[in-house]
Design an enzyme around this catalytic site. Structure first.
Site, PDB file in Angstrom:
ATOM      1  N   SER A 138     -47.080 -65.297 -68.190  1.00  0.00           N
ATOM      2  CA  SER A 138     -48.177 -64.617 -67.753  1.00  0.00           C
ATOM      3  C   SER A 138     -48.004 -64.417 -69.403  1.00  0.00           C
ATOM      4  CB  SER A 138     -47.604 -63.633 -67.281  1.00  0.00           C
ATOM      5  OG  SER A 138     -48.090 -62.422 -67.723  1.00  0.00           O
ATOM      6  N   TYR A 151     -40.907 -58.074 -63.423  1.00  0.00           N
ATOM      7  CA  TYR A 151     -42.211 -58.630 -63.148  1.00  0.00           C
ATOM      8  C   TYR A 151     -41.589 -59.784 -64.980  1.00  0.00           C
ATOM      9  CZ  TYR A 151     -46.344 -61.034 -64.543  1.00  0.00           C
ATOM     10  OH  TYR A 151     -47.586 -61.566 -64.007  1.00  0.00           O
TER      11      TYR A 151
END
Length: 274
Positions: A138, A151
């Site tokens: 990401s 995350y």
């Protein structure tokens, strides 16, 4: 490495980016091994693709299941040429609002799953002096925004895995590719309500791409032997600014990011003085 005639194993292949990668690699002539927890979806995709597509239901958050998967794949006569570590999970939430179990699960998938999947298949690649390990990461692994501690830290661990593999596997014939994606029009925001609102406003400068766009970039990166794949120019700039102008990068993400919600907390009384 041209994908025609190769065997590509994709985790998280039951939907979104993983499914799109499976379709794209299969269209390029690869045999695709589809791995995910959703057995029904995997079998439906395998049946749709037909020849050169095989479903292997597996929970990659379970180390013993990964070992069983590797044995099953070998027993079926498959030699994995490309491993695509795509499975990922996790909400964007402040650290104190996540349970210990949730934080551990965010670390387990994607990071630990990718670590153990790589361990399970890289030995054969080293023996053959051929293969490629791909990690789908990401943009938060370059530019961290507030309200996503579990995350973000898991994605930075995944970045560390990529860099460590590139160092460790140099000269073995096994290539390593990290794919860094921004917002993808998958089911992530549907499955993680509230996360889209937590995305910093400045992140809107990075265009949303489709899973098909992401899969095309991934397959092109594999075939061209790229070490890093970042599909859009705007996201490349974010990655560059994170490295060369980190204070500005972090400040802008904080400034335009989500603010902590007001919470009632029990005030801490000052210690008595004598």
């Amino acid at each position: 490495m041209k994908l025609v005639g190769r065997t590509v194993l994709i985790t998280g292949a039951s939907g979104g980016i993983g499914e799109a990668v499976a379709r794209a690699a299969h269209a390029r002539g690869a045999t695709v091994l589809l791995v995910a927890r959703g057995e029904a979806k995997l079998k439906a995709l395998s049946a749709e693709l037909g020849l050169r597509a095989h479903a292997y239901p597996c929970d990659v958050s379970d180390p013993s299941a990964i070992e069983s998967l590797a044995a099953t794949v070998r027993d079926a006569g498959h030699s994995v040429d490309v491993l695509v570590n795509n499975a990922g999970a996790g909400r964007w939430v402040s650290i104190e609002d996540a349970s210990p179990e949730e934080l551990l699960s965010m670390a387990q998938v994607p990071y630990v799953a990718a670590l153990l999947m790589t361990r399970a298949f890289v030995g054969e690649m080293i023996d053959r002096r051929s293969g490629r390990i791909v990690t789908v990461n990401s943009g938060v692994s370059r530019a961290v925004w507030p309200g996503a501690v579990g995350y973000a830290s898991a994605r930075w661990a995944l970045r560390g895995l990529d860099l460590a593999l590139k160092s460790d596997l140099r000269g073995t014939g096994v290539g390593v590719t990290e794919v860094v994606l921004g917002t993808v029009s998958s089911d992530y925001f549907t499955n993680n309500p509230g996360s889209e609102e937590a995305l910093p406003k400045i992140a809107r400068m990075v265009p949303t791409i489709t899973p098909t766009d992401a899969a095309r970039a991934i397959c092109r990166g594999i075939e061209r032997g790229r070490g890093t794949v970042i599909p859009t120019g705007q996201l490349k700039w974010v990655a560059w600014s994170s490295q060369h102008m980190p204070r500005m990068n972090h400040f802008m993400l904080w400034l335009t990011g989500a603010r902590r919600s007001a919470r009632r907390r029990t005030p801490v009384s000052p210690a008595p003085t004598s």
